[in-house]
Design an enzyme around this catalytic site. Structure first.
Site, short mmCIF file in Angstrom:
data_model
loop_
_atom_site.label_atom_id
_atom_site.label_comp_id
_atom_site.label_asym_id
_atom_site.label_seq_id
_atom_site.Cartn_x
_atom_site.Cartn_y
_atom_site.Cartn_z
CD GLU A 140 -2.96 -1.27 2.17
OE1 GLU A 140 -3.83 -0.37 2.23
OE2 GLU A 140 -2.89 -2.21 3.00
CG MET A 141 0.17 4.49 2.09
SD MET A 141 -0.31 5.65 3.38
CE MET A 141 -1.80 6.38 2.65
#
Length: 350
Positions: free
Chosen positions: A143-144
């Site tokens: 994700e991040m």
């Protein structure tokens, strides 16, 4: 006005001293506080806000900036809004979300609309608050992609505008990842949906708010379709986990809740999503495998996909074609108002 409220567990009721309910009908907000004005159809006494993180205008403003800021990700390309986009009713419209470097996850991004009424988050319930939920994607490599929380805090502390924003919201420029999560979750709690055609009909007494087809669909939803057994209450979710068979016919199925609890009965079980804004938040199911509401209704009509842990409530419904159409028409009446006013900040802190 603060009220202590009861929360039900599977077998008993406990008195919670950790969460408070905000009563939004008083004329003046608590000192330094913020009124969460809820639209028609939502239960103000079901609001779940941690006692240690009360809503304030400053935290909500800061949280909105953080929510839309891709600098929370390791390469500056992914923000919270990338997967929970306000233009798509706070989803991304994809079967599985995309993170940094174009990496594809294994689950669909659920909407954050009306998360103020829930403690347990994610499809598998891995966190028990929005504060915890806000942190998880930040260090997820797909994700991040940050290595750790310190990396994020250092990056944000180097931005003058954020130092000033945290000073206003929390009284310190030496903020931590906990402050970051508290700000984001405060903003997310303002993302609500209500005053839908259904609410105007059910709570407002407007007989013309929904069509005759939708009224028949409501009867099916509460009766023959048995939908309300899991999609219960004003937010249309029991906040529990159920195995309805999605993906269980695959060689290596996603085991959902089991990955958290390691309980055999939780294999293939996923959290019941709210049905509010359901017509705007496809594709459906945790894997985004069903594209339309018609496909969803047909899936339930057939009784799901058989497997050893299939929920006992999953049985063929034997709905007629007309009943299926009526049920879909009812589901469309759950599109409401409130969240549409939220837009990207004109500019982010510098």
């Amino acid at each position: 006005m603060k009220k202590i409220i009861l929360f039900l567990t599977s077998s008993f009721a406990i008195l919670s001293t950790c969460f408070i309910s905000i009563k939004v009908t008083s004329t003046e907000p608590p000192k330094g506080g913020y009124h969460l004005n809820l639209p028609l159809g939502l239960d103000e006494f079901a609001v779940e806000i941690p006692k240690g993180n009360p809503l304030t205008k400053e935290k909500i403003t800061l949280g909105r900036e953080l929510y839309f800021d891709p600098r929370l990700s390791a390469d500056g390309t992914v923000s919270c809004a990338s997967c929970h986009n306000p233009k798509l009713a706070f989803t991304d419209g994809l079967p599985a979300s995309v993170g940094i470097k174009g990496q594809i996850g294994k689950r669909s991004a659920p909407t954050i609309i009306n998360r103020v009424f829930s403690r347990v988050q994610f499809w598998d319930g891995r966190t028990t608050s929005l504060e915890e939920q806000a942190k998880v994607p930040m260090i997820n490599p797909i994700e991040m992609g940050n290595k750790d929380y310190n990396e994020i805090v250092r990056r944000l502390r180097n931005i003058k505008g954020y130092r000033e924003g945290f000073k206003k919201a929390f009284g310190t420029e030496e903020f931590t990842i906990e402050h970051v999560a508290e700000a984001i979750s405060s903003f997310e709690r303002t993302v609500v949906s209500g005053n839908s055609p259904f609410d105007k009909f059910e709570s407002g007494g407007d007989e013309k708010a929904i069509s005759d087809s939708a009224k028949r669909g409501l009867d099916i939803f509460r009766g023959k379709g048995r939908c309300s057994e899991c999609h219960a209450g004003f937010n249309f979710t029991d906040e529990r986990f159920h195995n309805i068979g999605i993906g269980m016919d695959k060689p290596k199925p996603d085991l959902g809740r089991y990955e958290i609890t390691k309980k055999e009965e939780d294999k293939g079980a996923f959290k019941t999503p709210t049905l509010r804004e359901i017509a705007r938040t496809g594709p459906y199911m945790h894997d985004g495998s069903l594209k339309t509401l018609e496909e969803v209704v047909e899936f339930y009509n057939k009784g799901g996909i058989r497997n050893p842990n299939l929920d006992k409530q999953m049985k063929p419904l034997n709905l007629t074609e007309g009943e299926k159409k009526d049920l879909v028409e009812f589901l469309k009446t759950l599109n409401g108002e409130g969240w549409q006013k939220i837009t990207n900040p004109a500019e982010l802190p510098k």
